[in-house]
Design a protein around this motif. Sequence first.
Motif, PDB file in Angstrom:
ATOM      1  N   ASN A   1       0.837  -1.194   0.000  1.00  0.00           N
ATOM      2  CA  ASN A   1       0.000   0.000   0.000  1.00  0.00           C
ATOM      3  C   ASN A   1       0.875   1.249   0.000  1.00  0.00           C
ATOM      4  O   ASN A   1       1.858   1.318   0.737  1.00  0.00           O
ATOM      5  CB  ASN A   1      -0.914   0.012   1.219  1.00  0.00           C
TER       6      ASN A   1
ATOM      7  N   THR B   1      -1.933   3.031  -7.604  1.00  0.00           N
ATOM      8  CA  THR B   1      -3.054   3.865  -8.032  1.00  0.00           C
ATOM      9  C   THR B   1      -2.575   5.002  -8.921  1.00  0.00           C
ATOM     10  O   THR B   1      -3.191   5.314  -9.954  1.00  0.00           O
ATOM     11  CB  THR B   1      -3.804   4.430  -6.811  1.00  0.00           C
TER      12      THR B   1
ATOM     13  N   GLU C   1      -8.029  -2.154  -7.500  1.00  0.00           N
ATOM     14  CA  GLU C   1      -8.661  -2.931  -6.425  1.00  0.00           C
ATOM     15  C   GLU C   1     -10.150  -3.143  -6.708  1.00  0.00           C
ATOM     16  O   GLU C   1     -11.029  -2.762  -5.919  1.00  0.00           O
ATOM     17  CB  GLU C   1      -8.460  -2.228  -5.079  1.00  0.00           C
TER      18      GLU C   1
ATOM     19  N   HIS D   1      -4.608  -7.478  -4.584  1.00  0.00           N
ATOM     20  CA  HIS D   1      -3.789  -8.290  -3.691  1.00  0.00           C
ATOM     21  C   HIS D   1      -4.271  -9.733  -3.642  1.00  0.00           C
ATOM     22  O   HIS D   1      -3.666 -10.553  -2.947  1.00  0.00           O
ATOM     23  CB  HIS D   1      -3.822  -7.701  -2.279  1.00  0.00           C
TER      24      HIS D   1
END
Length: 210
Positions: A38, A43, A143, A175
């Motif tokens: 993360n 993104t 995601e 993930h």
Amino acid sequence: MSLISVKDLTVSRGGMPVLEGLNLAVSKGEILVLRGPNGAGKTTLLRTLAGLQPAYAGGVVADPETVAYAGHADGLKATLTVTENLAFWAGVYGGHDITPALAHFNLESLKSRPAGNLSAGQKRRLGLARLMVTGRPVWVLDEPTVSLDKASVAIFAEAVKTHVGAGGAAIIATHIDLGFEETVFDVTPYKARHDVVRNDFDESFDEAFR
């Protein structure tokens, strides 16, 4: 021939490079899965590939009209019904038939319900169903399985498989194992050094999409 590719790409957040030296290409029938912790910049990379923010250096080679992006937001109008939401997006992208999307994502029984009255999982399914009405070959997904139960994850995975099987491509940050025959691209080794900041970068553009 690649549907989308980058060479020596650097992407930034708030005018600061986060990933640099990226080289990748995705062709028809391929799925590229982005991995990394993360905050690593997945993104930011996806938004750059989708044309929502400019590259810091290097560039993206793709026709903007070939890319459909699905981020963390579902992109729905709460007061519009499921059918009206999909019809709106179909109109934006050229008027494609929404019936297959309703059927595939099990939304037919909900088609008259306002989006604001859907559960989180139902909203996510509707948001992802938008991809099927775009008619665009490259799906860029951040995601996408958030809020989905196991059955809905399988529905989504099947939609991606069908899409790439028909000559499309997908780039997905996730993930979880979705059971794809995929190429995995770990962004961790491409973390940018922060010893140089470009002074001519227009931060106001990037700020609008943070």
